[in-house]
Structure formats: structure tokens, C-alpha cells
Write a protein that holds these residues in place. Structure first.
Motif, PDB file in Angstrom:
ATOM      1  N   LEU A  52       0.821  -1.213   0.000  1.00 22.83           N
ATOM      2  CA  LEU A  52       0.000   0.000   0.000  1.00 22.83           C
ATOM      3  C   LEU A  52       0.855   1.263   0.000  1.00 22.83           C
ATOM      4  O   LEU A  52       0.545   2.231  -0.700  1.00 22.83           O
ATOM      5  N   ALA A  53       1.948   1.244   0.752  1.00 22.59           N
ATOM      6  CA  ALA A  53       2.834   2.408   0.784  1.00 22.59           C
ATOM      7  C   ALA A  53       3.496   2.617  -0.573  1.00 22.59           C
ATOM      8  O   ALA A  53       3.609   3.749  -1.051  1.00 22.59           O
ATOM      9  N   THR A  54       3.909   1.533  -1.209  1.00 21.00           N
ATOM     10  CA  THR A  54       4.519   1.631  -2.540  1.00 21.00           C
ATOM     11  C   THR A  54       3.514   2.162  -3.553  1.00 21.00           C
ATOM     12  O   THR A  54       3.850   3.007  -4.403  1.00 21.00           O
ATOM     13  N   MET A  55       2.289   1.717  -3.456  1.00 24.53           N
ATOM     14  CA  MET A  55       1.244   2.196  -4.368  1.00 24.53           C
ATOM     15  C   MET A  55       0.976   3.689  -4.142  1.00 24.53           C
ATOM     16  O   MET A  55       0.758   4.434  -5.103  1.00 24.53           O
ATOM     17  N   ALA A  56       1.026   4.130  -2.898  1.00 20.17           N
ATOM     18  CA  ALA A  56       0.833   5.555  -2.607  1.00 20.17           C
ATOM     19  C   ALA A  56       1.982   6.380  -3.179  1.00 20.17           C
ATOM     20  O   ALA A  56       1.761   7.439  -3.783  1.00 20.17           O
ATOM     21  N   ILE A  57       3.205   5.891  -3.040  1.00 19.45           N
ATOM     22  CA  ILE A  57       4.360   6.597  -3.607  1.00 19.45           C
ATOM     23  C   ILE A  57       4.247   6.645  -5.131  1.00 19.45           C
ATOM     24  O   ILE A  57       4.575   7.650  -5.757  1.00 19.45           O
ATOM     25  N   ALA A  58       3.747   5.564  -5.718  1.00 21.54           N
ATOM     26  CA  ALA A  58       3.540   5.552  -7.172  1.00 21.54           C
ATOM     27  C   ALA A  58       2.546   6.635  -7.579  1.00 21.54           C
ATOM     28  O   ALA A  58       2.754   7.332  -8.576  1.00 21.54           O
ATOM     29  N   ASN A  59       1.487   6.781  -6.811  1.00 22.18           N
ATOM     30  CA  ASN A  59       0.511   7.833  -7.113  1.00 22.18           C
ATOM     31  C   ASN A  59       1.158   9.213  -7.021  1.00 22.18           C
ATOM     32  O   ASN A  59       0.947  10.061  -7.886  1.00 22.18           O
ATOM     33  N   LEU A  60       1.931   9.441  -5.978  1.00 21.15           N
ATOM     34  CA  LEU A  60       2.597  10.730  -5.816  1.00 21.15           C
ATOM     35  C   LEU A  60       3.626  10.965  -6.917  1.00 21.15           C
ATOM     36  O   LEU A  60       3.791  12.093  -7.386  1.00 21.15           O
ATOM     37  N   SER A  61       4.288   9.898  -7.352  1.00 17.38           N
ATOM     38  CA  SER A  61       5.327  10.059  -8.381  1.00 17.38           C
ATOM     39  C   SER A  61       4.746  10.370  -9.755  1.00 17.38           C
ATOM     40  O   SER A  61       5.462  10.827 -10.642  1.00 17.38           O
ATOM     41  N   ALA A  62       3.458  10.137  -9.934  1.00 17.02           N
ATOM     42  CA  ALA A  62       2.815  10.464 -11.207  1.00 17.02           C
ATOM     43  C   ALA A  62       2.648  11.967 -11.386  1.00 17.02           C
ATOM     44  O   ALA A  62       2.463  12.437 -12.500  1.00 17.02           O
ATOM     45  N   ASN A  63       2.730  12.701 -10.309  1.00 20.15           N
ATOM     46  CA  ASN A  63       2.569  14.155 -10.318  1.00 20.15           C
ATOM     47  C   ASN A  63       3.965  14.794 -10.302  1.00 20.15           C
ATOM     48  O   ASN A  63       4.719  14.597  -9.349  1.00 20.15           O
ATOM     49  N   PRO A  64       4.333  15.544 -11.336  1.00 20.20           N
ATOM     50  CA  PRO A  64       5.686  16.120 -11.383  1.00 20.20           C
ATOM     51  C   PRO A  64       6.077  16.942 -10.158  1.00 20.20           C
ATOM     52  O   PRO A  64       7.243  16.985  -9.792  1.00 20.20           O
ATOM     53  N   THR A  66       5.270  16.315  -7.070  1.00 22.00           N
ATOM     54  CA  THR A  66       5.388  15.493  -5.850  1.00 22.00           C
ATOM     55  C   THR A  66       6.083  14.169  -6.154  1.00 22.00           C
ATOM     56  O   THR A  66       5.678  13.118  -5.664  1.00 22.00           O
ATOM     57  N   ARG A  67       7.136  14.195  -6.922  1.00 22.14           N
ATOM     58  CA  ARG A  67       7.824  12.960  -7.352  1.00 22.14           C
ATOM     59  C   ARG A  67       8.675  12.316  -6.269  1.00 22.14           C
ATOM     60  O   ARG A  67       9.103  11.184  -6.416  1.00 22.14           O
ATOM     61  N   LEU A  68       8.982  13.002  -5.191  1.00 22.10           N
ATOM     62  CA  LEU A  68       9.702  12.442  -4.046  1.00 22.10           C
ATOM     63  C   LEU A  68      11.080  11.901  -4.385  1.00 22.10           C
ATOM     64  O   LEU A  68      11.533  10.916  -3.810  1.00 22.10           O
ATOM     65  N   THR A  69      11.776  12.539  -5.309  1.00 23.44           N
ATOM     66  CA  THR A  69      13.117  12.079  -5.647  1.00 23.44           C
ATOM     67  C   THR A  69      14.146  12.507  -4.606  1.00 23.44           C
ATOM     68  O   THR A  69      15.248  11.993  -4.580  1.00 23.44           O
ATOM     69  N   ARG A  70      13.766  13.419  -3.731  1.00 17.66           N
ATOM     70  CA  ARG A  70      14.660  13.871  -2.656  1.00 17.66           C
ATOM     71  C   ARG A  70      14.164  13.315  -1.329  1.00 17.66           C
ATOM     72  O   ARG A  70      13.075  12.809  -1.227  1.00 17.66           O
ATOM     73  N   GLY A  71      15.007  13.432  -0.332  1.00 19.98           N
ATOM     74  CA  GLY A  71      14.611  13.006   1.008  1.00 19.98           C
ATOM     75  C   GLY A  71      14.550  11.512   1.198  1.00 19.98           C
ATOM     76  O   GLY A  71      13.892  11.030   2.107  1.00 19.98           O
ATOM     77  N   GLY A  72      15.227  10.771   0.344  1.00 19.58           N
ATOM     78  CA  GLY A  72      15.273   9.325   0.493  1.00 19.58           C
ATOM     79  C   GLY A  72      14.300   8.559  -0.376  1.00 19.58           C
ATOM     80  O   GLY A  72      14.329   7.334  -0.405  1.00 19.58           O
ATOM     81  N   GLY A  73      13.434   9.267  -1.082  1.00 18.22           N
ATOM     82  CA  GLY A  73      12.430   8.584  -1.910  1.00 18.22           C
ATOM     83  C   GLY A  73      13.017   7.716  -3.000  1.00 18.22           C
ATOM     84  O   GLY A  73      12.585   6.590  -3.213  1.00 18.22           O
ATOM     85  N   CYS A  95       7.125   3.831 -10.238  1.00 14.34           N
ATOM     86  CA  CYS A  95       7.666   5.006  -9.534  1.00 14.34           C
ATOM     87  C   CYS A  95       8.967   5.463 -10.177  1.00 14.34           C
ATOM     88  O   CYS A  95       9.156   6.653 -10.431  1.00 14.34           O
ATOM     89  N   LEU A  96       9.854   4.520 -10.395  1.00 16.82           N
ATOM     90  CA  LEU A  96      11.155   4.858 -10.944  1.00 16.82           C
ATOM     91  C   LEU A  96      11.019   5.494 -12.326  1.00 16.82           C
ATOM     92  O   LEU A  96      11.673   6.493 -12.627  1.00 16.82           O
ATOM     93  N   ALA A  97      10.159   4.928 -13.153  1.00 17.20           N
ATOM     94  CA  ALA A  97       9.932   5.510 -14.482  1.00 17.20           C
ATOM     95  C   ALA A  97       9.399   6.934 -14.367  1.00 17.20           C
ATOM     96  O   ALA A  97       9.859   7.837 -15.079  1.00 17.20           O
ATOM     97  N   ASN A  98       8.465   7.151 -13.460  1.00 18.65           N
ATOM     98  CA  ASN A  98       7.923   8.506 -13.257  1.00 18.65           C
ATOM     99  C   ASN A  98       8.997   9.454 -12.742  1.00 18.65           C
ATOM    100  O   ASN A  98       9.101  10.594 -13.191  1.00 18.65           O
ATOM    101  N   MET A  99       9.786   8.992 -11.779  1.00 16.86           N
ATOM    102  CA  MET A  99      10.814   9.837 -11.184  1.00 16.86           C
ATOM    103  C   MET A  99      11.889  10.230 -12.202  1.00 16.86           C
ATOM    104  O   MET A  99      12.421  11.327 -12.158  1.00 16.86           O
ATOM    105  N   MET A 100      12.195   9.324 -13.106  1.00 14.81           N
ATOM    106  CA  MET A 100      13.243   9.585 -14.089  1.00 14.81           C
ATOM    107  C   MET A 100      12.747  10.409 -15.270  1.00 14.81           C
ATOM    108  O   MET A 100      13.543  10.976 -16.018  1.00 14.81           O
ATOM    109  N   SER A 101      11.449  10.485 -15.431  1.00 14.89           N
ATOM    110  CA  SER A 101      10.870  11.197 -16.553  1.00 14.89           C
ATOM    111  C   SER A 101      11.328  12.656 -16.585  1.00 14.89           C
ATOM    112  O   SER A 101      11.120  13.401 -15.626  1.00 14.89           O
ATOM    113  N   LYS A 102      11.968  13.026 -17.664  1.00 15.48           N
ATOM    114  CA  LYS A 102      12.399  14.407 -17.905  1.00 15.48           C
ATOM    115  C   LYS A 102      13.366  14.933 -16.846  1.00 15.48           C
ATOM    116  O   LYS A 102      13.428  16.129 -16.601  1.00 15.48           O
ATOM    117  N   SER A 103      14.102  14.055 -16.178  1.00 10.99           N
ATOM    118  CA  SER A 103      15.055  14.503 -15.172  1.00 10.99           C
ATOM    119  C   SER A 103      16.385  13.789 -15.366  1.00 10.99           C
ATOM    120  O   SER A 103      16.579  12.676 -14.877  1.00 10.99           O
TER     121      SER A 103
END
Length: 116
Positions: A52-64, A66-73, A95-103
């Protein structure tokens, strides 16, 4: 008891996941420091909590914003790529694909952590 603690953590994971399904709540979750709780839940022994936590992070990572690439995400997501639970691994990939998108910087960090 430990079963009560697991139940509470599962309920917290479910609540955070449920709130994360609405994009309009993403910024509020980040401002309320929910990512720290999600990162901790991703390290829980209970598969439901991690899932459930991973799914929540995935949801947040879909939004540019709130990608959570900092702070240990990013490190948490990379660790989840090797999780025993298939759903955790699948959502960690998302999550990883979203986080890496355009960065390019995040892409370099992923390579530095040995994930690619």
C-alpha cells in the motif's frame, strides 16, 4: 500486541494510499510530511503495509510536483525493486519511471545507485 501494531500500520498504509488516489491531495500529503511515513512503511515486514505504501508513492510520483526524488524517496524505490512481493516490484518500477521522466539528474542518480 504485535498483531495490533500491524493492524494499525496496515490501516495507516491504506489511509495514505486512499488519500493519494486524488491528485488534488498530493501537495497536502507532502506538506504534512506523509512521505516520511510512507518510506518507513515501505520497510515494514508486513507485505500489505509495503504494498500500500509503494502504491501511494507511485501515485505521488505520477505528479511532477510530488515525485519524491529527494529526502530518500529514490533510495526507497530502488530498494523496492528487489522486494519479494511482485506488486511492490511492479509499482516500484512505475515510480522509478515517473521519477526519471524528464530529469537527467535523477537518471544519473539511478545509474549511480546501480539500478540500471
Amino acid at each position: 500486541t504485535s498483531s495490533r501494531t500491524v493492524g494499525i500500520k496496515r490501516a495507516a498504509s491504506l489511509a495514505l494510499y486512499s488519500v493519494s488516489t486524488s491528485e488534488c491531495s498530493h501537495s497536502s500529503l507532502v506538506e504534512a510530511e506523509a512521505p516520511a511515513a510512507l518510506f518507513a512503511l515501505c520497510g515494514n515486514q508486513d507485505g500489505d503495509c509495503r504494498r500500500l505504501a509503494t502504491m501511494a508513492i507511485a501515485n505521488l510520483s505520477a505528479n511532477p510536483s510530488t515525485r519524491l526524488t529527494r529526502g530518500g524517496g529514490l533510495q526507497v524505490v530502488i530498494r523496492l525493486l528487489g522486494d519479494e512481493d511482485r506488486t511492490c516490484r511492479d509499482y516500484a518500477c512505475l515510480c522509478l519511471a515517473n521519477m526519471m521522466s524528464k530529469s537527467a539528474n535523477t537518471q544519473k542518480q539511478v545509474v549511480a545507485h546501480g539500478s540500471l
